[in-house]
Design a protein around this motif. Structure first.
Motif, mmCIF file in Angstrom:
data_model
loop_
_atom_site.group_PDB
_atom_site.id
_atom_site.type_symbol
_atom_site.label_atom_id
_atom_site.label_comp_id
_atom_site.label_asym_id
_atom_site.label_seq_id
_atom_site.Cartn_x
_atom_site.Cartn_y
_atom_site.Cartn_z
ATOM 1 N N MET A 189 0.771 -1.102 0.057
ATOM 2 C CA MET A 189 -0.026 0.250 0.008
ATOM 3 C C MET A 189 0.778 1.256 -0.080
ATOM 4 S SD MET A 189 -3.032 1.053 -0.299
ATOM 5 C CE MET A 189 -4.216 -0.247 0.275
ATOM 6 N N ILE A 190 1.995 1.225 0.597
ATOM 7 C CA ILE A 190 3.067 2.293 0.614
ATOM 8 C C ILE A 190 3.415 2.711 -0.928
ATOM 9 C CG2 ILE A 190 5.461 3.007 0.925
ATOM 10 C CD1 ILE A 190 5.043 1.790 3.649
ATOM 11 N N LYS A 191 3.743 1.367 -1.597
ATOM 12 C CA LYS A 191 3.960 1.523 -2.964
ATOM 13 C C LYS A 191 2.948 2.156 -3.713
ATOM 14 C CE LYS A 191 5.234 -1.232 -6.914
ATOM 15 N NZ LYS A 191 5.530 -2.874 -7.512
ATOM 16 N N ILE A 223 1.312 6.978 4.307
ATOM 17 C CA ILE A 223 2.569 6.488 4.061
ATOM 18 C C ILE A 223 3.252 6.573 5.087
ATOM 19 C CG2 ILE A 223 4.611 6.854 2.629
ATOM 20 C CD1 ILE A 223 3.010 7.830 0.232
ATOM 21 N N GLU A 224 3.332 7.611 5.828
ATOM 22 C CA GLU A 224 4.157 8.066 7.046
ATOM 23 C C GLU A 224 3.535 7.119 8.173
ATOM 24 O OE1 GLU A 224 5.445 11.739 10.019
ATOM 25 O OE2 GLU A 224 4.226 12.152 8.380
ATOM 26 N N GLN A 225 2.424 6.864 8.324
ATOM 27 C CA GLN A 225 1.603 5.981 9.190
ATOM 28 C C GLN A 225 2.281 4.799 9.276
ATOM 29 O OE1 GLN A 225 -2.853 5.948 9.413
ATOM 30 N NE2 GLN A 225 -2.415 4.439 11.041
ATOM 31 N N MET A 226 2.254 4.211 7.877
ATOM 32 C CA MET A 226 2.557 2.662 7.740
ATOM 33 C C MET A 226 4.107 2.312 7.995
ATOM 34 S SD MET A 226 -0.043 1.689 4.444
ATOM 35 C CE MET A 226 0.042 3.136 3.485
ATOM 36 N N ASN A 227 4.622 3.407 7.685
ATOM 37 C CA ASN A 227 6.198 3.376 7.722
ATOM 38 C C ASN A 227 6.579 3.198 9.415
ATOM 39 O OD1 ASN A 227 7.401 3.283 5.261
ATOM 40 N ND2 ASN A 227 6.997 5.408 4.793
ATOM 41 N N GLU A 240 -8.029 20.021 -6.816
ATOM 42 C CA GLU A 240 -8.463 19.932 -5.349
ATOM 43 C C GLU A 240 -8.568 18.625 -4.810
ATOM 44 O OE1 GLU A 240 -12.444 21.882 -5.270
ATOM 45 O OE2 GLU A 240 -11.569 24.073 -5.849
ATOM 46 N N MET A 241 -9.325 17.721 -5.732
ATOM 47 C CA MET A 241 -9.104 16.477 -5.295
ATOM 48 C C MET A 241 -7.650 15.892 -5.236
ATOM 49 S SD MET A 241 -10.473 12.703 -7.076
ATOM 50 C CE MET A 241 -12.298 13.029 -6.721
ATOM 51 N N ALA A 242 -6.799 16.097 -6.051
ATOM 52 C CA ALA A 242 -5.415 16.003 -6.289
ATOM 53 C C ALA A 242 -4.773 16.315 -4.779
ATOM 54 C CB ALA A 242 -4.715 16.396 -7.253
ATOM 55 N N GLY A 243 -5.053 17.497 -4.664
ATOM 56 C CA GLY A 243 -4.511 18.244 -3.200
ATOM 57 C C GLY A 243 -4.779 17.243 -2.136
ATOM 58 N N ARG A 244 -6.149 16.803 -1.986
ATOM 59 C CA ARG A 244 -6.458 16.079 -0.799
ATOM 60 C C ARG A 244 -5.794 14.469 -0.703
ATOM 61 N NH1 ARG A 244 -11.748 18.282 -2.506
ATOM 62 N NH2 ARG A 244 -12.190 16.016 -3.215
ATOM 63 N N ILE A 245 -5.586 14.008 -2.118
ATOM 64 C CA ILE A 245 -4.923 12.745 -2.213
ATOM 65 C C ILE A 245 -3.507 12.967 -1.819
ATOM 66 C CG2 ILE A 245 -4.165 10.939 -3.844
ATOM 67 C CD1 ILE A 245 -6.689 11.273 -5.461
ATOM 68 N N ILE A 246 -2.904 13.975 -2.233
ATOM 69 C CA ILE A 246 -1.553 14.202 -1.866
ATOM 70 C C ILE A 246 -1.264 14.100 -0.229
ATOM 71 C CG2 ILE A 246 0.535 15.620 -1.809
ATOM 72 C CD1 ILE A 246 -0.456 16.452 -4.688
ATOM 73 N N THR A 247 -2.361 15.025 0.346
ATOM 74 C CA THR A 247 -2.298 15.210 1.836
ATOM 75 C C THR A 247 -2.605 14.089 2.588
ATOM 76 O OG1 THR A 247 -2.992 17.654 1.611
ATOM 77 C CG2 THR A 247 -3.163 16.530 3.769
ATOM 78 N N SER A 248 -3.493 13.296 2.363
ATOM 79 C CA SER A 248 -4.047 12.201 3.031
ATOM 80 C C SER A 248 -3.216 10.889 2.940
ATOM 81 C CB SER A 248 -5.561 11.733 2.589
ATOM 82 O OG SER A 248 -5.726 11.646 1.401
ATOM 83 N N GLN A 249 -2.817 10.700 1.689
ATOM 84 C CA GLN A 249 -2.168 9.456 1.439
ATOM 85 C C GLN A 249 -0.458 9.502 1.787
ATOM 86 O OE1 GLN A 249 -2.836 7.251 -1.946
ATOM 87 N NE2 GLN A 249 -4.989 7.840 -2.306
#
Length: 208
Positions: free
Chosen positions: A160-162, A198-202, A185-194
């Motif tokens: 999921m990180i990948k 990624i940080e959480q999973m790491n 705007e959606m792209a911005g939300r995706i960048i922020t949330s995902q």
């Protein structure tokens, strides 16, 4: 006679010069007005209405067509985690992913339909469709389905990180090249949330 002709000639010349000055003045002083008329001819009321609804370009279409199968695969992976994961954190993460991405699929599909574009068919998750984007191969998905417990948790998060990194790249491309405001705007939300996920999973993997 010659002097009379000369006078007439001079008068005509002055009149011509005056007319030329008026023309020049009209061109110079009325430039904004003229540009405004030209602008109106270029931007008709229907074009203005279209602009208010939001123009789109090829990058917006690519983003929507790429993100739909990308999200579908993420939801497929999340569904597996909800039933197979051992970690409570992984199950919660999977639930968050599904909750965020399922509505976005509907929104992206609506955009494509309104643009007269074809919505990717269900099951169209071939990673070659949109240059990779972090999509899992059929073999990787098979391995994930055959895992369980802690081994599943590790495999799920690494994949999921990948997957998220691919989505972030796609979203960054949309923000750079797209013009449709809601998509950006959606792209911005995706960048922020995902990026946060990624940080959480790491961290859960002990990599941070």
């Amino acid at each position: 006679m010659n002097s009379k002709r000369s006078l007439i000639g001079r008068t005509a010349a002055v009149a011509a010069a005056g007319a030329a000055a008026l023309v020049l003045a009209a061109c110079g002083g009325g430039g904004d007005s003229s540009a405004g008329h030209d602008g109106h001819s270029m931007k008709s009321p229907s074009a203005s209405a279209s602009a208010s609804q939001g123009q789109h370009n090829a990058a917006d279409v690519t983003f929507a067509k790429g993100m739909i199968p990308h999200h579908r695969q993420a939801i497929e992976m999340a569904d597996l985690a909800l039933s197979r994961a051992e970690s409570v954190e992984v199950k919660k993460l999977a639930g968050d992913i599904k909750k965020a991405q399922d509505p976005e699929i509907k929104t992206l599909s609506g955009w494509l339909t309104s643009w007269g574009e074809e919505v990717p068919a269900e099951g169209a998750t071939d990673h070659s469709m949109h240059g990779g984007g972090g999509m899992m191969t059929a073999e990787e998905m098979r391995q994930l389905k055959e895992s369980s417990g802690k081994a599943f948790d590790t495999a799920f998060m690494e994949m999921m990180i990948k997957h998220h990194e691919g989505a972030v790249e796609m979203a960054e491309a949309e923000q750079t090249d797209g013009v449709y405001a809601p998509a950006k705007e959606m792209a911005g939300r995706i960048i922020t949330s995902q990026s946060a996920e990624i940080e959480q999973m790491n961290k859960l993997l002990g990599k941070n």
